[in-house]
Design an enzyme around this catalytic site. Structure first.
Site, short mmCIF file in Angstrom:
data_model
loop_
_atom_site.label_atom_id
_atom_site.label_comp_id
_atom_site.label_asym_id
_atom_site.label_seq_id
_atom_site.Cartn_x
_atom_site.Cartn_y
_atom_site.Cartn_z
N ASN A 186 -11.94 -3.21 1.23
CA ASN A 186 -10.92 -3.38 2.25
C ASN A 186 -11.49 -3.03 3.62
O ASN A 186 -12.01 -1.93 3.81
CB ASN A 186 -9.72 -2.46 1.98
CG ASN A 186 -8.74 -2.41 3.14
OD1 ASN A 186 -8.01 -3.37 3.38
ND2 ASN A 186 -8.73 -1.31 3.88
N GLU A 187 -11.41 -3.97 4.55
CA GLU A 187 -11.82 -3.74 5.95
C GLU A 187 -13.23 -3.16 6.05
O GLU A 187 -13.49 -2.31 6.89
CB GLU A 187 -10.82 -2.82 6.66
CG GLU A 187 -9.56 -3.54 7.08
CD GLU A 187 -8.66 -2.69 7.98
OE1 GLU A 187 -9.01 -1.53 8.28
OE2 GLU A 187 -7.59 -3.18 8.37
N CYS A 221 -6.32 1.08 2.83
CA CYS A 221 -7.25 2.18 3.03
C CYS A 221 -7.30 3.14 1.86
O CYS A 221 -8.31 3.81 1.67
CB CYS A 221 -6.90 2.92 4.31
SG CYS A 221 -7.17 1.95 5.81
N GLU A 279 0.86 -1.18 0.00
CA GLU A 279 0.00 0.00 0.00
C GLU A 279 0.90 1.23 0.00
O GLU A 279 1.96 1.25 0.62
CB GLU A 279 -0.92 0.02 1.23
CG GLU A 279 -1.81 1.27 1.26
CD GLU A 279 -2.85 1.23 2.36
OE1 GLU A 279 -3.79 2.05 2.31
OE2 GLU A 279 -2.74 0.38 3.26
#
Length: 627
Positions: free
Chosen positions: A351-352, A217, A24
């Protein structure tokens, strides 16, 4: 202690994807890190997250030259801003990432790419200027004075420059710069729009089975406009959109640091990610936005009736990677230099993310993808933590939905004690659930003082946990540590696996654990019976060639002598690799190998082997088959 390795039953294969890496663009890990660009704000598009006017971040002019950001008659609609200079002469300096200039290596050549327009034919002088004001290297290119022009100039470096700044000088009344890029020619695999060679090689040396990208993120973003959309990363680099990096927010800064200049040029885009995967033999695991921004913050949801463009991203990505060169998206790939399809077998959906707002968006994406491409495996989110309401809800949904993901992505950043307490976490895993993907994890030491560091203590906790993951091979298919990269003095997150500055890098004990496990993966899970005293965490596996691999973690201050009985009364060579030290030991630029693996050899005689497992150690015993 006695360890008895049972004969191979070939009942449980170990996933070939078990050990991978996750990248990332955090901690200046992409722009200013893995991506080899040396010029900050190269397209003059850096606009902060509040949408204020473009700023001249990381550019400066001397007295006598004035600069302004303008948009009249831009070269590109994707990058409409350019820098307008007036003066005689016009001179411009780039400060580099973090205002530190760049490290210029002796013997290296640097490729300078300029897109500019001037009112008349004239020379553009490019110089690498040291901190003392001395010119270290220079070159000239001639403009035609006829609209936007692109020039490429290669500048060799005859001497080393610890801190060097790029200076451009034009003897005109005015000049417009739309794009200024500086790349070393010695990128990884020599690619023109390439990766920084030392960082890319360190990742390649992990022998990752897959690469998860581009986040994290940043895939979610903090607004609809800030969402990561893969199509914006395709095409010529000078035409790709610049997006602000969601890690530039003030809430992520430490010790008064600022990351106001942290943007995503998208020069490291999906084409480059796929190319890198191909170069290092890793399967690509791209993550796409699922119609949600970060639920920890704004939690903006695209309405279900408006999910068409999001769904199309998934279908377009599959065609871009695997379509024929005459298909609409395959044609873009071919024009970028790769007519043959890339490999693509799996995609992560968000994501998440968690709860119903995610589940219903996942389901519409799942149905659309599987209807056209049933061979593509999908990774679903199980929330952001190892326990609690979010992961419980995710598991309940996965058990009953008709659109069950192929993999369940679980994340945890925990104290070292948690990793020891959860070694058997997946041995008790519900087989009705998808295969597990441990997509992000890292250990933090309770005993550590000050900033969280990548100590041997944390690496041993992760290694012990991975022995449990291997034993749960029936339930766990993939794992990867996070974050991968951290730039020294510019990080938003701790700990990180590889640390670097503008000149070099060092590998952490955690990196060495990942490499030891990745490069010593067996094909079939074995069984080792452990008898006697001592806190030793072990796992054994077998390879198709007959090799036996015993991994052992000793997270104590006492050596553990062991007699090891092999499945057969064989005499064989044994390769031994040991990572050991004191628990609080860390590596650094000054001491990059304070904690590093050491390899030696010994011999097994008539099916017996004696070994002393050192205190605070990870040991890999690879017993080779008889010739």
């Amino acid at each position: 202690m006695k360890l008895t390795i049972q004969p191979l039953q070939r009942q449980q294969p170990i996933s070939p994807l078990l050990y991978g890496v996750f990248f990332e663009d955090i901690n200046y890990g992409g722009d200013g890190g893995l991506y080899a660009e040396l010029v900050a704000n190269r397209s003059f598009e850096d606009v902060n997250h509040q949408g204020e006017d473009c700023r001249t971040l990381r550019w400066a002019v001397p007295e006598g030259t004035t600069m302004a950001i303008e948009t009249q008659q831009p070269r590109s609609a994707h990058n409409p801003h350019y820098l307008h200079l007036t003066g005689a002469p016009c001179q411009l300096h780039n400060e580099g990432y973090l205002g530190q200039g760049f490290y210029a290596k002796q013997g290296e050549s640097y490729r300078l790419t300029l897109i500019l327009r001037t009112p008349q034919c004239d020379d553009v002088a490019a110089a690498f200027v040291g901190a003392d004001g001395a010119i270290k290297a220079q070159g000239l290119c001639r403009t035609a004075g006829n609209g936007w022009e692109k020039h490429v100039l290669v500048i060799p470096m005859a001497e080393e420059g610890q801190r060097v700044w790029l200076t451009l000088t034009v003897n005109c009344a005015w000049v417009d710069f739309d794009y200024v890029s500086l790349m070393p020619t010695s990128t990884f695999k020599g690619r023109e729009n390439g990766l920084r060679a030392d960082i890319a090689q360190a990742i390649a040396d992990l022998k990752p089975a897959f690469l998860r990208f581009p986040g994290g993120c940043i895939v979610e973003g903090r607004s609809i406009d800030n969402m990561y959309r893969f199509r914006e990363t395709l095409g010529p680099v000078e035409d790709r959109r610049t997006n602000w990096n969601r890690w530039q927010m003030d809430e992520y800064q430490k010790e008064g640091r600022s990351s106001a200049d942290y943007f995503q040029t998208y020069g490291l885009g999906f084409y480059e990610y796929f190319q890198y995967c191909e170069d290092i033999g890793a399967q690509p695991l791209p993550i796409l936005n699922c119609g949600l921004t970060c639920q920890w913050h704004e939690g903006i949801a695209i309405p279900l009736y408006d999910m068409g463009p999001i769904i199309q991203d998934y279908l377009d990505l599959i065609e871009f990677a695997t379509g024929e060169a005459d298909s609409p998206m395959g044609r873009i790939r071919a024009q970028m230099g790769h007519p043959a399809p890339f490999q693509l077998n799996m995609i992560g959906v968000g994501n998440e993310q968690w709860n119903e707002v995610y589940f219903e968006r996942y389901e519409v994406i799942h149905r659309a993808v599987k209807a056209k491409h049933p061979q593509i495996h999908l990774v679903g989110c199980a929330g952001w933590t190892s326990s609690g309401a979010e992961i419980d809800a995710a598991h309940a949904w996965m058990r009953q939905t008709s659109t069950k993901p192929d993999y369940s992505d679980e994340h945890f950043y925990k104290r070292t004690s948690w990793f020891y307490e959860n070694i058997d976490r997946y041995a008790r895993y519900d087989p009705a659930l998808p295969q597990v993907f441990v997509g992000e994890y890292a250990a933090h030491a309770e005993e550590q003082k000050g900033e969280i560091q990548n100590s041997l203590r944390t690496a041993l906790a992760e290694a012990a946990f991975l022995t449990g993951v291997e034993k749960a091979a029936a339930n766990v298919s993939m794992t990867c540590y996070a974050p991968l990269l951290g730039r020294i003095g510019a990080n938003q997150w701790l700990p990180d696996m590889i640390w670097f500055d503008e000149k070099g890098l060092f590998l952490t004990p955690n990196y060495h654990v990942q490499r030891l496990f990745s490069t010593n993966r067996g094909d079939y899970l074995g069984e080792v019976i452990q008898q006697g005293e001592g806190e030793l965490y072990t796992t054994v596996s077998f390879r198709e060639d007959g090799s036996i691999i015993l991994k052992a973690v000793n997270p104590t201050d006492a050596a553990i002598p062991a007699d090891i009985a092999l499945p057969e009364a064989i005499t064989a060579a044994v390769q031994v690799t040991v990572l050991s030290g004191q628990p609080e030991d860390v590596n650094s630029l000054a001491e990059p190998e304070k904690v590093a693996p050491v390899t030696s050899a010994c011999q097994a005689e008539n099916g017996l082997l004696s070994w002393i497992f050192a205190p605070w150690s990870v040991t890999i015993l690879c017993i080779q088959p008889n010739e």
